[in-house]
Design a protein around this motif. Structure first.
Motif, PDB file in Angstrom:
ATOM      1  N   SER A  62       0.693  -1.320   0.012  1.00 13.32           N
ATOM      2  CA  SER A  62      -0.073  -0.136  -0.053  1.00 13.32           C
ATOM      3  C   SER A  62       0.772   1.135  -0.058  1.00 13.32           C
ATOM      4  O   SER A  62       0.538   2.216  -0.863  1.00 13.32           O
ATOM      5  CB  SER A  62      -1.110  -0.039   1.319  1.00 13.32           C
ATOM      6  OG  SER A  62      -1.708  -1.061   1.315  1.00 13.32           O
ATOM      7  N   PHE A  63       1.784   1.346   0.776  1.00 13.66           N
ATOM      8  CA  PHE A  63       2.693   2.670   0.766  1.00 13.66           C
ATOM      9  C   PHE A  63       3.495   2.634  -0.296  1.00 13.66           C
ATOM     10  O   PHE A  63       3.526   3.909  -1.066  1.00 13.66           O
ATOM     11  CB  PHE A  63       3.748   2.496   1.891  1.00 13.66           C
ATOM     12  CG  PHE A  63       4.716   3.440   2.300  1.00 13.66           C
ATOM     13  CD1 PHE A  63       4.391   4.560   2.812  1.00 13.66           C
ATOM     14  CD2 PHE A  63       5.974   3.248   1.610  1.00 13.66           C
ATOM     15  CE1 PHE A  63       5.139   5.378   3.170  1.00 13.66           C
ATOM     16  CE2 PHE A  63       6.855   4.946   1.802  1.00 13.66           C
ATOM     17  CZ  PHE A  63       6.279   5.437   2.466  1.00 13.66           C
ATOM     18  N   LEU A  67       2.985   5.839  -3.221  1.00 14.16           N
ATOM     19  CA  LEU A  67       4.239   6.519  -3.402  1.00 14.16           C
ATOM     20  C   LEU A  67       4.291   6.722  -5.143  1.00 14.16           C
ATOM     21  O   LEU A  67       4.408   7.775  -5.963  1.00 14.16           O
ATOM     22  CB  LEU A  67       5.574   5.834  -2.927  1.00 14.16           C
ATOM     23  CG  LEU A  67       6.620   6.487  -2.982  1.00 14.16           C
ATOM     24  CD1 LEU A  67       7.510   6.334  -1.810  1.00 14.16           C
ATOM     25  CD2 LEU A  67       7.679   6.187  -4.432  1.00 14.16           C
ATOM     26  N   ILE A  68       3.899   5.413  -5.689  1.00 14.74           N
ATOM     27  CA  ILE A  68       3.925   5.667  -7.308  1.00 14.74           C
ATOM     28  C   ILE A  68       2.934   6.372  -7.702  1.00 14.74           C
ATOM     29  O   ILE A  68       3.427   6.976  -8.786  1.00 14.74           O
ATOM     30  CB  ILE A  68       4.025   4.265  -7.632  1.00 14.74           C
ATOM     31  CG1 ILE A  68       5.148   3.175  -7.260  1.00 14.74           C
ATOM     32  CG2 ILE A  68       3.546   3.856  -9.215  1.00 14.74           C
ATOM     33  CD1 ILE A  68       5.068   1.836  -7.510  1.00 14.74           C
ATOM     34  N   LEU A  69       1.767   6.481  -7.170  1.00 14.22           N
ATOM     35  CA  LEU A  69       0.705   7.282  -7.726  1.00 14.22           C
ATOM     36  C   LEU A  69       1.303   8.621  -7.683  1.00 14.22           C
ATOM     37  O   LEU A  69       0.861   9.535  -8.602  1.00 14.22           O
ATOM     38  CB  LEU A  69      -0.709   6.840  -6.999  1.00 14.22           C
ATOM     39  CG  LEU A  69      -1.314   5.850  -7.298  1.00 14.22           C
ATOM     40  CD1 LEU A  69      -2.575   5.512  -6.215  1.00 14.22           C
ATOM     41  CD2 LEU A  69      -2.011   5.791  -8.762  1.00 14.22           C
ATOM     42  N   ALA A  70       1.457   8.914  -6.494  1.00 14.57           N
ATOM     43  CA  ALA A  70       1.961  10.253  -6.498  1.00 14.57           C
ATOM     44  C   ALA A  70       3.021  10.774  -7.277  1.00 14.57           C
ATOM     45  O   ALA A  70       3.306  11.862  -7.886  1.00 14.57           O
ATOM     46  CB  ALA A  70       2.271  10.524  -4.757  1.00 14.57           C
ATOM     47  N   PHE A  71       4.103  10.056  -7.533  1.00 18.84           N
ATOM     48  CA  PHE A  71       5.052  10.285  -8.284  1.00 18.84           C
ATOM     49  C   PHE A  71       4.607  10.322  -9.702  1.00 18.84           C
ATOM     50  O   PHE A  71       4.970  11.399 -10.293  1.00 18.84           O
ATOM     51  CB  PHE A  71       6.035   9.111  -8.458  1.00 18.84           C
ATOM     52  CG  PHE A  71       7.544   9.371  -8.880  1.00 18.84           C
ATOM     53  CD1 PHE A  71       8.231  10.281  -8.642  1.00 18.84           C
ATOM     54  CD2 PHE A  71       7.657   8.777 -10.391  1.00 18.84           C
ATOM     55  CE1 PHE A  71       9.400  10.444  -9.510  1.00 18.84           C
ATOM     56  CE2 PHE A  71       8.838   9.083 -11.036  1.00 18.84           C
ATOM     57  CZ  PHE A  71       9.958  10.115 -10.506  1.00 18.84           C
ATOM     58  N   VAL A  72       3.840   9.535 -10.188  1.00 20.06           N
ATOM     59  CA  VAL A  72       3.210   9.702 -11.568  1.00 20.06           C
ATOM     60  C   VAL A  72       2.522  10.989 -11.658  1.00 20.06           C
ATOM     61  O   VAL A  72       2.582  11.690 -12.793  1.00 20.06           O
ATOM     62  CB  VAL A  72       2.452   8.398 -12.099  1.00 20.06           C
ATOM     63  CG1 VAL A  72       1.805   8.643 -13.199  1.00 20.06           C
ATOM     64  CG2 VAL A  72       3.409   7.282 -12.160  1.00 20.06           C
ATOM     65  N   GLY A 168       2.061   7.299   1.964  1.00 18.95           N
ATOM     66  CA  GLY A 168       3.022   7.284   0.868  1.00 18.95           C
ATOM     67  C   GLY A 168       3.206   8.320  -0.159  1.00 18.95           C
ATOM     68  O   GLY A 168       4.161   8.687  -0.773  1.00 18.95           O
ATOM     69  N   GLY A 169       1.871   8.818  -0.642  1.00 21.37           N
ATOM     70  CA  GLY A 169       1.716  10.070  -1.456  1.00 21.37           C
ATOM     71  C   GLY A 169       2.181  11.195  -0.809  1.00 21.37           C
ATOM     72  O   GLY A 169       2.993  12.225  -1.347  1.00 21.37           O
ATOM     73  N   ALA A 170       2.063  11.369   0.602  1.00 20.63           N
ATOM     74  CA  ALA A 170       2.645  12.458   1.168  1.00 20.63           C
ATOM     75  C   ALA A 170       4.003  12.533   1.338  1.00 20.63           C
ATOM     76  O   ALA A 170       4.927  13.487   1.273  1.00 20.63           O
ATOM     77  CB  ALA A 170       2.148  12.481   2.710  1.00 20.63           C
ATOM     78  N   VAL A 171       4.789  11.360   1.292  1.00 20.07           N
ATOM     79  CA  VAL A 171       6.306  11.283   1.310  1.00 20.07           C
ATOM     80  C   VAL A 171       6.792  11.903   0.004  1.00 20.07           C
ATOM     81  O   VAL A 171       7.550  12.573   0.011  1.00 20.07           O
ATOM     82  CB  VAL A 171       6.568   9.947   1.472  1.00 20.07           C
ATOM     83  CG1 VAL A 171       8.355   9.898   1.209  1.00 20.07           C
ATOM     84  CG2 VAL A 171       6.458   9.182   2.994  1.00 20.07           C
TER      85      VAL A 171
END
Length: 260
Positions: A62-63, A67-72, A168-171
């Motif tokens: 999940s983390f 993270l991948i969603l936020a990066f893309v 993960g997105g917040a990171v």
């Protein structure tokens, strides 16, 4: 001839699946009337295996997905100067669909396969036949506790996956020079509603039932050899994942029609 044989096998498999779902429904009805026969200790053990023991792998997946969603999202939205809306993207996606479906797929590969292997081994060792001989319904004793455990634990795992995905997105968000953690958090709170979380949790209950039914169905229908146990395990994972994806598509359409 091969086409006809394949068609007959599909028809027989469909009949067996419908019959198994019917037996599971009757077993759930006996539970509501207080007449189901299973050991509470087995239920609590299965709850632990489906819940607390699955936290590490669900946390990692999940983390990283968040993270991948936020990066893309940052790569695309940066072109329009709208980086802050990555919080909306990650939060809504995790709450409505991604958290539930990723947790369910992890459980299909982890717990659904374990159910099929356990019941398949019991079938090979003729333990299920022994239960029938003693007058104990195998559906009540073996399938019902597993189905209840996944129905109860998968919504909790989904909620946990949602939180980890948003973190993960917040990171990735705080790595952007123009966004602070406070801004990211406030944008997420403003974008994600309780309806989004409730929709994802409702889907997770359906996914839990599907994963449990797929694992138990393949295990109960296992042959009498060691190779059959492996085939049942593989089939349980494939059936569970396909069922999850199809259910996700159908429920998403229903949500859109209803306006959720």
């Amino acid at each position: 001839g091969r086409i006809g044989t394949a068609a007959l096998e599909v028809a027989a498999g469909a009949r067996a699946m419908i019959a198994f779902i019917g037996e599971a429904t009757l077993s759930f009805g006996r539970l509501l009337r207080g007449r189901a026969r299973f050991k509470p200790a087995d239920l609590w053990l299965t709850v632990q295996q489906c819940g607390a023991d699955a936290l590490p792998i669900v946390s990692l997946i999940s983390f990283l997905v968040g993270l991948i969603l936020a990066f893309v999202g940052f790569m695309q939205l940066r072109q329009f100067g709208a980086e802050i809306f990555v919080a909306d993207l990650v939060g809504i996606a995790m709450a409505r669909d991604i958290g539930a479906i990723m947790a369910a797929i992890v459980m299909a590969g982890r717990t659904g396969a374990a159910f099929a292997a356990q019941l398949g081994t019991m079938q090979v060792n003729e333990e299920i036949d022994a239960l029938r001989t003693f007058g104990v319904p195998p559906i009540d004793f073996l399938v019902l506790p597993r189905m209840l455990a996944l129905m109860a634990m998968l919504p909790l795992l989904t909620l946990y996956a949602n939180i980890l995905g948003i973190l993960g997105g917040a990171v990735v968000g705080v790595m952007e020079p123009t966004i602070t953690f406070t801004q990211y958090w406030q944008q997420t709170v403003a974008a994600v509603t309780l309806v989004d979380f409730a929709g994802g949790l409702a889907k997770s209950v359906v996914y839990g039932v599907l994963v449990a039914l797929a694992g138990c169905l393949r295990g109960m229908a296992c042959g009498r050899s060691a190779a059959a146990v492996g085939d049942a395990t593989t089939s349980a994972v494939v059936t569970g994942i396909v069922s999850i994806v199809v259910a996700c598509a159908l429920l998403t359409i229903v949500y859109d029609v209803v306006g959720i």
